[in-house]
Enzyme design. Structure first.
Site, PDB file in Angstrom:
ATOM      1  N   LYS A  76       0.830  -1.157  -0.086  1.00  0.00           N
ATOM      2  CA  LYS A  76      -0.026  -0.205  -0.043  1.00  0.00           C
ATOM      3  C   LYS A  76       1.007   1.132   0.025  1.00  0.00           C
ATOM      4  O   LYS A  76       1.766   1.271   0.573  1.00  0.00           O
ATOM      5  CB  LYS A  76      -0.881   0.159   1.113  1.00  0.00           C
ATOM      6  CG  LYS A  76      -1.913   0.916   1.221  1.00  0.00           C
ATOM      7  CD  LYS A  76      -2.855   0.861   2.591  1.00  0.00           C
ATOM      8  CE  LYS A  76      -4.012   1.907   2.605  1.00  0.00           C
ATOM      9  NZ  LYS A  76      -4.693   1.605   3.866  1.00  0.00           N
ATOM     10  N   SER A 166      -9.777   1.381   3.225  1.00  0.00           N
ATOM     11  CA  SER A 166      -8.838   2.101   2.085  1.00  0.00           C
ATOM     12  C   SER A 166      -7.784   1.296   1.359  1.00  0.00           C
ATOM     13  O   SER A 166      -7.429   1.779   0.576  1.00  0.00           O
ATOM     14  CB  SER A 166      -8.254   3.309   2.854  1.00  0.00           C
ATOM     15  OG  SER A 166      -7.297   2.752   3.920  1.00  0.00           O
ATOM     16  N   SER A 190      -9.364  -0.955   7.357  1.00  0.00           N
ATOM     17  CA  SER A 190      -8.995  -0.978   6.079  1.00  0.00           C
ATOM     18  C   SER A 190      -8.498  -1.938   5.158  1.00  0.00           C
ATOM     19  O   SER A 190      -8.216  -1.983   4.021  1.00  0.00           O
ATOM     20  CB  SER A 190      -8.128   0.247   5.904  1.00  0.00           C
ATOM     21  OG  SER A 190      -9.021   1.458   5.838  1.00  0.00           O
TER      22      SER A 190
HETATM   23  N1  GLN Z   1     -12.701   3.581   7.105  1.00  0.00           N
HETATM   24  C1  GLN Z   1     -11.913   4.209   8.210  1.00  0.00           C
HETATM   25  C2  GLN Z   1     -11.517   5.633   8.171  1.00  0.00           C
HETATM   26  O1  GLN Z   1     -12.043   6.253   7.191  1.00  0.00           O
HETATM   27  C3  GLN Z   1     -10.661   3.216   8.446  1.00  0.00           C
HETATM   28  C4  GLN Z   1      -9.551   3.793   7.838  1.00  0.00           C
HETATM   29  C5  GLN Z   1      -8.508   2.568   8.139  1.00  0.00           C
HETATM   30  O2  GLN Z   1      -8.556   1.721   8.565  1.00  0.00           O
HETATM   31  N2  GLN Z   1      -7.194   3.169   7.466  1.00  0.00           N
HETATM   32  O3  GLN Z   1     -10.952   6.377   9.181  1.00  0.00           O
END
Ligand code: GLN
Length: 522
Positions: A76, A166, A190
């Site tokens: 990532k 994400s 994410s």
């Molecule tokens: N959807 C969550 C956020 O926007 C989790 C993001 C993540 O785990 N990086 O913060």
């Protein structure tokens, strides 16, 4: 070859059925063919071939480092990679080239694994769709696999589905067979969320078990590197290599004894599986609920004890997470001032003006919104009311888990996401912005409590899209979770992406230009 598991392809490499450079080229070719997915921000073709050649020399001398020697992987784009640009899918870091590798990346390279590229994501890992990055959204490979095509006719531009996020690029990379493993990050779900929507295994390890050194922070007390693979056994191989103390990250903890090999005969008769009743949440699709029941029955039939349990503070998790996350974002993003890294605005009438325009131009509205709300929660008059209160609620959420696990429950079985993947058009509708926030309802609590959780693909929905369930366990029981996940995989027979017509490898051109690129500005 590209559909094999790590263990299988590693055997193929050692037996000379394929060479590391051939394997690397196959992956690079496949990345080219699946460009329409927009899974990668950077493809590291040259250095990948070089690394593959080195692996080849070792293999020819009969001296492979281990199971990962010569295996292509993707990372990532919020993990620092030496001499490879690292953008967090943000204009703010466009052109930023770190001088060092994140510990987890270095550990994979030290094992001889071959880095093929950096994957697309939501900007600075804020999001649950991989729709909010500066370089365009990631498309779910299953959008082009046979079952979904059959259920929708073709895949018109308006009909493709999101990967979740994400870490959508990392999940898509493994699902679409362009790499054998990938790293994501999991702060609120994410890694598990896109893992579930893309039909791959996604492990969020115990907090502190894997080093965060070189992972650009979202929320320091919840971030963990996530592992994405096509099987639980593969995840165990990667976990074994990555876990453990890192002098560069003072929050790391010593790894418990582990092996790269999961037991083939794990006996579920000795375990008690908890079904959290609060997870029957609004928005849970009937199909996902039905799969949840089916798998719970499977455990029961095999002799496991299956019990309903209660995690009473679940309903506060999302609000609590967002207060804490925004507060961390407000301070973590302060370093992006236009001077130290990446983007620097042309406006320089004053230092303040330069800061302000750099940050306005560099960050998207999601990031700017969190910086604003975070600073609001941290104002002197709000600090107690929001930030401190959220910390207390976080403790209550963690205590819920502690109580359940101390009452004899070994692990929890729950959905990973509310439903299968949404159409991009539905997910990003202006009146639907809260969708992304609700998406994490089942995943965030494990981050709050620092617990390990693994999402396992269990079935295809009526639309032909993957549905995932997750196992959540007590701290440091990561390997046990993977053993149970492996047990599940053997019984569920989730169809491989290849079997379902997903490996056709259509490129835009092959598909008659039906799909346009995402219009990204790389
Ligand atoms: N959807 C969550 C956020 O926007 C989790 C993001 C993540 O785990 N990086 O913060």
């Amino acid at each position: 070859m590209l559909g094999l598991t790590i263990r299988e392809v590693s055997a193929a490499l050692r037996e000379g059925r394929v060479s590391p450079t051939e394997l690397c080229r196959k992956c690079l070719n496949r990345i080219r063919k699946t460009k329409h997915l927009n899974a990668y921000i950077t493809v590291t073709e040259e250095s990948a071939i070089k690394q593959a050649r080195e692996a080849e020399t070792r293999l020819l001398q009969g001296k492979p480092i281990g199971l990962l020697d010569g295996i292509p992987f993707a990372v990532k784009d919020n993990f620092c990679t030496k001499n490879v640009k690292t953008t967090c899918a943000s204009r703010m870091l466009e052109g930023y080239v770190p001088p060092y590798n994140a510990t987890v990346v270095q550990k994979l390279l030290d094992q001889g694994a071959v880095l093929v590229g950096k994957t697309n994501m939501d900007e600075f890992a804020m999001g649950a769709g991989s729709t909010d990055g500066a370089f365009g959204p990631v498309r779910n490979p299953w959008s082009y696999a046979a079952p979904y095509r059959e259920s929708t006719g073709a895949v018109p531009e308006s009909d493709w589905v999101i990967t979740g996020g994400s870490s959508g690029g990392s999940a898509a990379a493994v699902a679409s067979l362009t790499s054998f493993l990938s790293l994501g990050s999991d702060t609120g779900g994410s890694t598990r969320n896109p893992g579930a929507l893309c039909g791959v295994v996604a492990l969020k390890p115990t907090y502190g078990l894997l080093s965060r050194h070189g992972l650009i922070p979202l929320m320091n007390s919840m971030d963990v590197p996530g592992i994405v693979t096509r099987s639980a056994s593969d995840a165990a191989i990667v976990l074994d290599v990555l876990q453990g103390l890192d002098p560069r990250d003072s929050t790391t903890i010593p790894a418990p004894p582990s092996t790269a090999q999961l037991p083939e005969d794990f006996d579920v008769r000795n375990i008690c599986v908890g079904i959290p009743k609060e997870y029957h949440a609004p928005g849970l699709s009937q199909e996902t609920a039905a799969q949840w029941r089916r798998v719970a029955d499977l455990f029961e039939q095999a002799g496991a004890r299956v019990e309903q349990v209660s995690l009473p503070h679940t309903q506060y998790s999302i609000v609590c997470y967002h207060v804490l996350c925004s507060a961390d974002v407000a301070s973590n993003m302060a370093r992006f001032d236009g001077l130290q890294y990446g983007h620097h605005s042309a406006v320089d009438s004053s230092t303040e003006a330069m800061y302000a325009t750099t940050r306005h131009e560099g960050f998207n509205d999601v990031v700017r919104g969190r910086i604003l709300t975070g600073n609001y929660f941290l104002l002197k008059q709000n600090y107690e009311r929001y930030f401190v209160k959220a910390q207390k609620v976080r403790r209550l959420i963690a205590n819920d888990f502690r109580q359940v696990f101390s009452s004899g429950v070994d692990l929890l079985l729950a959905p990973t996401t509310l439903a299968d993947a949404a159409r991009h058009a539905d997910f990003t509708r202006e009146d639907n912005r809260t969708r992304s926030v609700q998406e994490d309802v089942f995943t965030q609590p494990a981050n709050m409590a620092g617990l390990p959780a693994v999402s396992v693909p269990v079935a295809l929905s009526m639309r032909g899209l993957p549905i995932g369930l997750q196992l959540v366990g007590p701290a440091l029981q990561d390997q046990k979770l993977l053993s149970v996940a492996h047990w599940m995989e053997q019984r569920l027979g989730f169809p491989s992406f290849e079997e379902r017509g997903g490996a056709a490898g259509e490129s835009e051109e092959e598909r008659g230009g039906q799909m346009r690129g995402s219009g990204d500005a790389r």
